[in-house]
Design an enzyme around this catalytic site. Structure first.
Site, PDB file in Angstrom:
ATOM      1  N   LYS A 112       0.848  -1.208   0.000  1.00 44.31           N
ATOM      2  CA  LYS A 112       0.000   0.000   0.000  1.00 44.31           C
ATOM      3  C   LYS A 112       0.875   1.247   0.000  1.00 44.31           C
ATOM      4  CE  LYS A 112      -3.834  -2.359   2.278  1.00 44.31           C
ATOM      5  NZ  LYS A 112      -4.556  -2.680   3.519  1.00 44.31           N
ATOM      6  N   GLN A 140      -4.884  -1.319   9.699  1.00 39.75           N
ATOM      7  CA  GLN A 140      -4.799  -2.664   9.118  1.00 39.75           C
ATOM      8  C   GLN A 140      -5.387  -3.694  10.085  1.00 39.75           C
ATOM      9  OE1 GLN A 140      -3.794  -3.282   5.984  1.00 39.75           O
ATOM     10  NE2 GLN A 140      -4.071  -5.490   6.175  1.00 39.75           N
ATOM     11  N   ASP A 178     -11.286   2.785   4.001  1.00 40.66           N
ATOM     12  CA  ASP A 178     -11.632   1.362   3.993  1.00 40.66           C
ATOM     13  C   ASP A 178     -13.142   1.161   3.812  1.00 40.66           C
ATOM     14  OD1 ASP A 178      -9.738  -0.698   4.178  1.00 40.66           O
ATOM     15  OD2 ASP A 178      -9.284  -0.227   6.278  1.00 40.66           O
TER      16      ASP A 178
END
Ligand code: GUN
Length: 282
Positions: free
Chosen positions: A53, A97, A120
């Site tokens: 990422k 995460q 997200d």
């Protein structure tokens, strides 16, 4: 024989388009999108994802912060970091995460992210907007799956779709986006009876169960579109998806490979979401 849905190529295309946008914004506003990724602990898969990422952000000209916190981090400490990014105007996207260590209250952390920075798409506010069919920040993996239909000109209106898996990260938002795109959706999960016969009715199958090569040829109607969200390691150490690729390839009309299918799209859509959040904040 199926056509391969090439996630690597499509992700590269999306990322190149985003880079062009970044360059334009830099000239006109002097600003670039910023993403903060928080990684708690040492989960090996998470470390790989976070590195990818970060690299993708840097290549597209985004500001990218990776905040690595120890495995012993408390909920309060993580909330403090989230709040710092909530209040930082140079950060447009915040990603914590998952999975988080057991002592951390995951929902408390995810709900603390400002919805407009929730790249997200996991905050209940954004989940709610998505479920009423509104435009918002959508979860990256299902959003990436939807991009394949668009790119390859696959008309899904009125088609029947079966999603295998009901996670909050993939299965449920996938079902929601498929409904929004006018398909008729069935969601299968660990308690579903005879998943194979449910799948055999489907024009589109999305496999997101986390079981190596679970979807075999007998699950698949001739000509179905098969999207494989799985990322598993076989006993011999080789990577494989949730779909038994070779035998399903022979029956499907379109299929995503693993690796090189859905995985790269997740990262591309994270960058797309961060751009969207950045532009909304201009
Ligand atoms: N872990 C596995 N997939 C994801 C994802 O899409 N977002 C976050 N934050 N964590 C994950």
């Amino acid at each position: 024989m199926a056509t391969l849905l090439d996630g690597k190529a499509l992700a590269q295309k999306v990322r190149a388009q985003l880079k062009t946008k970044v360059d334009k914004h830099k000239v006109t506003t002097g600003r670039v999108p910023g993403l903060a990724v928080v990684l708690v602990g040492e989960d090996p898969a998470s470390q790989v994802y976070v590195r990818m990422k970060n690299k993708a952000c840097e290549e597209a000209g985004y500001k990218s912060i990776v905040n690595r916190m120890p495995d012993s981090t408390t909920t309060e400490q993580l909330l403090a970091v989230v709040n710092e990014y909530n209040n930082d105007d140079s950060i447009n996207g915040i990603l914590v995460q998952l999975p988080l260590p057991d002592q951390i209250n995951e929902s408390e952390v995810l709900y603390a992210i400002k919805p407009e920075k929730d790249v997200d798409g996991f905050h209940p506010f954004n989940v709610g907007l998505m479920n009423i069919g509104a435009d918002t920040l959508f979860p990256c993996t299902p959003y990436g799956c939807m991009k394949f239909f668009e790119e390859y000109g696959i008309d899904i209106t009125g088609k029947s779709a079966v999603v295998i898996g009901r996670s909050n990260i993939v299965g449920k938002p996938m079902a929601s986006l498929l409904i929004k795109a006018n398909t008729t959706v069935t969601v299968c999960h660990s308690k579903t009876k005879d998943i194979a016969s449910v799948c055999r009715q489907a024009d589109i199958i999305v496999a997101a169960i986390g079981r190596a090569e679970y979807v075999t040829a007998d699950f698949v109607k001739e000509g179905a579109v098969v999207i494989d969200v799985g990322m598993n390691r076989k006993e011999d150490g080789k990577l494989c998806g949730d779909v038994a690729f070779d035998e399903v390839y022979a029956k499907a009309s379109y299929i995503t490979p693993v690796p090189g299918g859905v995985g790269p799209m997740t990262i591309a859509m994270l960058l797309a979401n961060t751009m969207k959040a950045f532009e909304a904040a201009l």
